[in-house]
Design a protein around this motif. Structure first.
Motif, PDB file in Angstrom:
ATOM      1  N   ASN A  58       0.782  -1.295   0.204  1.00 45.14           N
ATOM      2  CA  ASN A  58       0.010  -0.015   0.168  1.00 45.14           C
ATOM      3  C   ASN A  58       0.745   1.128  -0.037  1.00 45.14           C
ATOM      4  OD1 ASN A  58      -2.462  -1.359   0.070  1.00 45.14           O
ATOM      5  ND2 ASN A  58      -2.461  -1.650   2.247  1.00 45.14           N
ATOM      6  N   GLY A  59       1.809   1.150  -0.780  1.00 47.07           N
ATOM      7  CA  GLY A  59       2.786   2.261  -1.046  1.00 47.07           C
ATOM      8  C   GLY A  59       3.777   2.460  -0.045  1.00 47.07           C
ATOM      9  N   GLN A  60       3.676   1.733   1.255  1.00 46.34           N
ATOM     10  CA  GLN A  60       4.869   1.771   2.206  1.00 46.34           C
ATOM     11  C   GLN A  60       5.961   0.859   1.847  1.00 46.34           C
ATOM     12  OE1 GLN A  60       4.998   3.431   5.379  1.00 46.34           O
ATOM     13  NE2 GLN A  60       6.951   2.648   5.200  1.00 46.34           N
ATOM     14  N   PRO A  61       7.072   1.437   1.946  1.00 52.83           N
ATOM     15  CA  PRO A  61       8.303   0.317   1.673  1.00 52.83           C
ATOM     16  C   PRO A  61       8.768  -0.136   2.941  1.00 52.83           C
ATOM     17  CG  PRO A  61       8.695   2.801   0.728  1.00 52.83           C
ATOM     18  CD  PRO A  61       7.550   2.728   1.517  1.00 52.83           C
ATOM     19  N   ILE A  62       8.963  -1.501   2.890  1.00 53.07           N
ATOM     20  CA  ILE A  62       9.549  -2.020   4.167  1.00 53.07           C
ATOM     21  C   ILE A  62      10.749  -2.989   3.559  1.00 53.07           C
ATOM     22  CG2 ILE A  62       9.033  -3.684   5.922  1.00 53.07           C
ATOM     23  CD1 ILE A  62       6.006  -3.308   5.208  1.00 53.07           C
ATOM     24  N   PHE A  63      11.829  -2.714   4.472  1.00 52.56           N
ATOM     25  CA  PHE A  63      13.006  -3.549   3.917  1.00 52.56           C
ATOM     26  C   PHE A  63      13.402  -4.638   5.242  1.00 52.56           C
ATOM     27  CE2 PHE A  63      14.820   0.591   5.047  1.00 52.56           C
ATOM     28  CZ  PHE A  63      15.824   0.378   6.045  1.00 52.56           C
ATOM     29  N   GLU A  64      14.407  -4.949   5.041  1.00 52.58           N
ATOM     30  CA  GLU A  64      14.804  -6.354   6.041  1.00 52.58           C
ATOM     31  C   GLU A  64      13.985  -7.445   5.956  1.00 52.58           C
ATOM     32  OE1 GLU A  64      17.651  -6.550   7.863  1.00 52.58           O
ATOM     33  OE2 GLU A  64      18.445  -4.653   7.072  1.00 52.58           O
ATOM     34  N   SER A  65      14.454  -8.577   5.359  1.00 52.06           N
ATOM     35  CA  SER A  65      13.933  -9.991   5.072  1.00 52.06           C
ATOM     36  C   SER A  65      12.928 -10.508   6.219  1.00 52.06           C
ATOM     37  CB  SER A  65      14.977 -10.882   4.655  1.00 52.06           C
ATOM     38  OG  SER A  65      13.986 -12.045   4.246  1.00 52.06           O
ATOM     39  N   ALA A  66      13.606 -10.412   7.419  1.00 48.46           N
ATOM     40  CA  ALA A  66      12.683 -10.883   8.471  1.00 48.46           C
ATOM     41  C   ALA A  66      11.793  -9.924   8.893  1.00 48.46           C
ATOM     42  CB  ALA A  66      13.814 -11.128   9.812  1.00 48.46           C
ATOM     43  N   ALA A  67      11.928  -8.688   8.760  1.00 48.39           N
ATOM     44  CA  ALA A  67      10.862  -7.901   8.950  1.00 48.39           C
ATOM     45  C   ALA A  67       9.665  -8.054   8.154  1.00 48.39           C
ATOM     46  CB  ALA A  67      11.335  -6.436   8.984  1.00 48.39           C
ATOM     47  N   ILE A  68      10.163  -8.210   6.968  1.00 49.32           N
ATOM     48  CA  ILE A  68       9.034  -8.319   5.777  1.00 49.32           C
ATOM     49  C   ILE A  68       8.035  -9.632   6.116  1.00 49.32           C
ATOM     50  CG2 ILE A  68       8.624  -8.888   3.304  1.00 49.32           C
ATOM     51  CD1 ILE A  68      11.057  -7.034   2.738  1.00 49.32           C
ATOM     52  N   CYS A  69       8.937 -10.666   6.500  1.00 49.72           N
ATOM     53  CA  CYS A  69       8.269 -12.122   6.947  1.00 49.72           C
ATOM     54  C   CYS A  69       7.351 -11.845   7.952  1.00 49.72           C
ATOM     55  CB  CYS A  69       9.225 -13.042   7.049  1.00 49.72           C
ATOM     56  SG  CYS A  69      10.416 -13.353   5.716  1.00 49.72           S
ATOM     57  N   ILE A  70       7.743 -11.140   9.065  1.00 58.53           N
ATOM     58  CA  ILE A  70       6.698 -10.735  10.338  1.00 58.53           C
ATOM     59  C   ILE A  70       5.683  -9.919   9.787  1.00 58.53           C
ATOM     60  CG2 ILE A  70       6.580  -9.814  12.497  1.00 58.53           C
ATOM     61  CD1 ILE A  70       9.757 -10.555  12.775  1.00 58.53           C
ATOM     62  N   HIS A  71       5.901  -8.994   8.872  1.00 57.82           N
ATOM     63  CA  HIS A  71       4.805  -8.020   8.734  1.00 57.82           C
ATOM     64  C   HIS A  71       3.838  -8.815   7.765  1.00 57.82           C
ATOM     65  CE1 HIS A  71       2.752  -4.729   6.779  1.00 57.82           C
ATOM     66  NE2 HIS A  71       2.849  -5.317   5.672  1.00 57.82           N
ATOM     67  N   LEU A  72       4.194  -9.691   6.872  1.00 59.41           N
ATOM     68  CA  LEU A  72       3.355 -10.354   5.984  1.00 59.41           C
ATOM     69  C   LEU A  72       2.351 -11.488   6.898  1.00 59.41           C
ATOM     70  CD1 LEU A  72       5.431 -11.176   2.980  1.00 59.41           C
ATOM     71  CD2 LEU A  72       3.382  -9.687   3.011  1.00 59.41           C
ATOM     72  N   SER A  73       3.105 -12.111   7.821  1.00 54.64           N
ATOM     73  CA  SER A  73       2.366 -13.035   8.730  1.00 54.64           C
ATOM     74  C   SER A  73       1.428 -12.206   9.640  1.00 54.64           C
ATOM     75  CB  SER A  73       3.659 -13.731   9.454  1.00 54.64           C
ATOM     76  OG  SER A  73       4.424 -14.361   8.840  1.00 54.64           O
ATOM     77  N   GLU A  74       1.697 -11.162  10.151  1.00 56.58           N
ATOM     78  CA  GLU A  74       0.855 -10.464  11.368  1.00 56.58           C
ATOM     79  C   GLU A  74      -0.448  -9.774  10.278  1.00 56.58           C
ATOM     80  OE1 GLU A  74       1.273 -10.344  14.323  1.00 56.58           O
ATOM     81  OE2 GLU A  74       2.908  -9.363  14.976  1.00 56.58           O
ATOM     82  N   THR A  75      -0.040  -9.424   9.177  1.00 57.75           N
ATOM     83  CA  THR A  75      -1.214  -8.905   8.366  1.00 57.75           C
ATOM     84  C   THR A  75      -2.064  -9.767   7.657  1.00 57.75           C
ATOM     85  OG1 THR A  75       0.213  -8.102   6.708  1.00 57.75           O
ATOM     86  CG2 THR A  75      -0.004  -6.567   8.223  1.00 57.75           C
ATOM     87  N   ASN A  76      -1.583 -10.882   7.494  1.00 60.23           N
ATOM     88  CA  ASN A  76      -2.613 -12.264   7.185  1.00 60.23           C
ATOM     89  C   ASN A  76      -2.729 -13.123   8.285  1.00 60.23           C
ATOM     90  OD1 ASN A  76      -2.743 -11.575   3.798  1.00 60.23           O
ATOM     91  ND2 ASN A  76      -0.726 -10.803   4.736  1.00 60.23           N
ATOM     92  N   PRO A  77      -3.446 -12.444   9.249  1.00 64.26           N
ATOM     93  CA  PRO A  77      -3.511 -13.732  10.606  1.00 64.26           C
ATOM     94  C   PRO A  77      -4.102 -14.986  10.049  1.00 64.26           C
ATOM     95  CG  PRO A  77      -5.140 -11.935  10.390  1.00 64.26           C
ATOM     96  CD  PRO A  77      -4.231 -11.492   9.603  1.00 64.26           C
ATOM     97  N   SER A  78      -5.081 -15.254   9.255  1.00 68.19           N
ATOM     98  CA  SER A  78      -5.692 -16.546   8.706  1.00 68.19           C
ATOM     99  C   SER A  78      -4.630 -17.429   8.462  1.00 68.19           C
ATOM    100  CB  SER A  78      -6.847 -16.175   7.773  1.00 68.19           C
ATOM    101  OG  SER A  78      -6.088 -15.560   6.760  1.00 68.19           O
ATOM    102  N   SER A  79      -3.496 -17.008   8.183  1.00 68.16           N
ATOM    103  CA  SER A  79      -2.553 -18.025   7.505  1.00 68.16           C
ATOM    104  C   SER A  79      -1.803 -18.686   8.711  1.00 68.16           C
ATOM    105  CB  SER A  79      -1.255 -17.089   6.746  1.00 68.16           C
ATOM    106  OG  SER A  79      -0.707 -16.389   7.629  1.00 68.16           O
ATOM    107  N   ASN A  80      -2.014 -18.293   9.884  1.00 62.53           N
ATOM    108  CA  ASN A  80      -1.356 -18.873  11.141  1.00 62.53           C
ATOM    109  C   ASN A  80       0.328 -19.052  10.837  1.00 62.53           C
ATOM    110  OD1 ASN A  80      -3.677 -19.627  12.345  1.00 62.53           O
ATOM    111  ND2 ASN A  80      -4.150 -20.960  10.962  1.00 62.53           N
ATOM    112  N   LEU A  81       0.897 -18.229   9.868  1.00 61.27           N
ATOM    113  CA  LEU A  81       2.221 -18.146   9.856  1.00 61.27           C
ATOM    114  C   LEU A  81       3.026 -17.472  10.929  1.00 61.27           C
ATOM    115  CD1 LEU A  81       2.729 -17.201   6.160  1.00 61.27           C
ATOM    116  CD2 LEU A  81       2.805 -19.475   7.259  1.00 61.27           C
TER     117      LEU A  81
END
Length: 212
Positions: A58-81
């Motif tokens: 949504n226009g927001q750049p996020i860097f650092e691989s682990a931070a991206i992984c955590i962000h994607l997991s947190e913002t898609n809670p139904s995935s249970n990642l």
């Protein structure tokens, strides 16, 4: 739609796994490391560290691989990642994610770029050899942790598993690679069967023959 700035088999691989696992709507944008594109003005405007990957959400750049992984997991809670707040596995998730990125990945970076860690080029070979020994000890620790377990955290796959698969790929030319460890080998071969892993490896040009 997500946009992932990536380069094959780079640190973008773990976020790529997760995007595929989520069946997310995303676009891959190649950052050509061969031409040092990650240091270009346009890329630095998104990621001032000049490293890969960068995710645009949504226009927001996020860097650092682990931070991206955590962000994607947190913002898609139904995935249970990522374990939910209140779960005893949540602290373990962060423990292992930090270990993987701050310890294993950091030591791998010294292994791959030893010249950046000395002012004496004669010592580069010794640094590489020492790092392989150090990282092999870390693989032993992870192998012990995976005794009798299918996943690093809890009873289902998490972002930590995708991150560990990526780091294992990077370590596959060691004298004692991850697949030489009993528990790690079983664990990695199971992960290699997942559709998301198969898809990413196909796109990034990695053969999974050794994992069969």
């Amino acid at each position: 739609m997500y946009h992932l700035y990536y380069y094959p088999l780079n640190a973008s691989m773990a976020p790529h796994f997760i995007l595929e696992e989520l069946k997310a709507d995303f676009e891959l944008i190649t950052v050509d490391r061969k031409s040092n594109a990650q240091k270009s003005q346009d890329y630095l405007a998104l990621n001032p560290s000049g490293r890969i990957p960068t995710l645009i959400d949504n226009g927001q750049p996020i860097f650092e691989s682990a931070a991206i992984c955590i962000h994607l997991s947190e913002t898609n809670p139904s995935s249970n990642l990522i374990p939910e707040i209140g779960s005893p596995d949540r602290a373990l998730f962060f423990q292992w994610m930090m270990y993987l990125t701050n310890t294993v990945q950091a030591e791998l970076m010294v292994y791959f770029y030893p010249q950046k860690h000395t002012t004496d080029e004669r010592g580069v070979k010794n640094i590489t050899q020492a790092q392989e020994i150090r990282i092999t000890e870390m693989l032993k620790l992870l192998d012990n942790e995976l005794e009798g377990k299918d996943y690093l955290v809890g009873g289902s796959i998490s972002a930590c598993d995708f991150f560990l698969f990526m780091l294992s790929v990077w370590s596959d030319e060691f004298k004692r690679p991850p697949l030489s460890f009993k528990n790690l080998a079983r664990y990695l071969r199971k992960l290699a069967l997942r559709d998301s892993v198969v898809s990413v490896c196909k796109k990034e040009g990695l053969s999974l023959t050794d994992y069969e």
